[in-house]
Scaffold this active site. Sequence first.
Site, PDB file in Angstrom:
ATOM      1  CE  LYS A   8      -3.574  -2.652   2.361  1.00  0.00           C
ATOM      2  NZ  LYS A   8      -2.905  -3.945   2.138  1.00  0.00           N
ATOM      3  CG  ASN A   9       5.588   2.547   0.441  1.00  0.00           C
ATOM      4  OD1 ASN A   9       5.664   3.547  -0.247  1.00  0.00           O
ATOM      5  ND2 ASN A   9       6.419   2.295   1.436  1.00  0.00           N
ATOM      6  CG  ASP A  69      10.460  -7.917   2.862  1.00  0.00           C
ATOM      7  OD1 ASP A  69       9.501  -7.272   3.324  1.00  0.00           O
ATOM      8  OD2 ASP A  69      11.337  -8.419   3.583  1.00  0.00           O
ATOM      9  CB  SER A  70      13.524  -3.227   0.662  1.00  0.00           C
ATOM     10  OG  SER A  70      12.405  -2.390   0.834  1.00  0.00           O
ATOM     11  CG  HIS A 178      17.592  -0.853  -1.633  1.00  0.00           C
ATOM     12  ND1 HIS A 178      17.592   0.527  -1.630  1.00  0.00           N
ATOM     13  CD2 HIS A 178      16.483  -1.209  -0.922  1.00  0.00           C
ATOM     14  CE1 HIS A 178      16.551   0.964  -0.938  1.00  0.00           C
ATOM     15  NE2 HIS A 178      15.857  -0.068  -0.517  1.00  0.00           N
ATOM     16  NE  ARG A 179      11.648  -0.737  -3.267  1.00  0.00           N
ATOM     17  CZ  ARG A 179      11.877   0.138  -2.286  1.00  0.00           C
ATOM     18  NH1 ARG A 179      12.082   1.413  -2.555  1.00  0.00           N
ATOM     19  NH2 ARG A 179      11.892  -0.263  -1.034  1.00  0.00           N
TER      20      ARG A 179
END
Length: 199
Positions: A8-9, A69-70, A178-179
């Site tokens: 939901k981000n 997932d981070s 990273h993403r």
Amino acid sequence: MKMVLASKNNHKLKEMQDILSAQGVEVVLESDVGADVDVEETGTTFEENALLKAKAVMEATGLPAIADDSGLCVDALNGAPGVYSARYGGPGLDDVGRYKLLLENMRGQLDRRCKFVSAICCCFPNGDTVTARGECQGTLAYAPKGADGFGYDPIFFVPGLKKTFAELLPEEKNAISHRGNALAIFKDKLAEYRRDHQL
């Protein structure tokens, strides 16, 4: 191709849209397809949690679902907060409260090395998965700096750029984050998957 983001981000949505739209992938929120899935992140690795989230949303919507997932791993804290980054300090804290707690726990610590990690998983209705992992090395700042970004961005310092993530423009951050790294790998893997399956 439409993919549902298992989150939901809105910050994550924007980053994924920026990177994947060039491939003709439309990334939408759960709410855009009438779903509202809460997944308990019981995994002990970023990869396990990403799979849990993507699988649950794919099953709920019948559409390919992508999850990230981070978290932040700090060397001096044996990799903490790690997979618990979003829950660090308990449910009463927001992003600012969490990074303030982390800075407090690092008070007097000279070893500031840390890294951001992102694990991405896409689950397809046929049971296939496409995964990728990206990392970004940095150091923990002594105080927050910058107004952009989210989470731990204001205290994640990139020595090569002499800026925190929160001081970078979105395109600068996506190029090294990273993403961004995970999505670049994922993008290539997804293109190969779509070619193989004529999607």
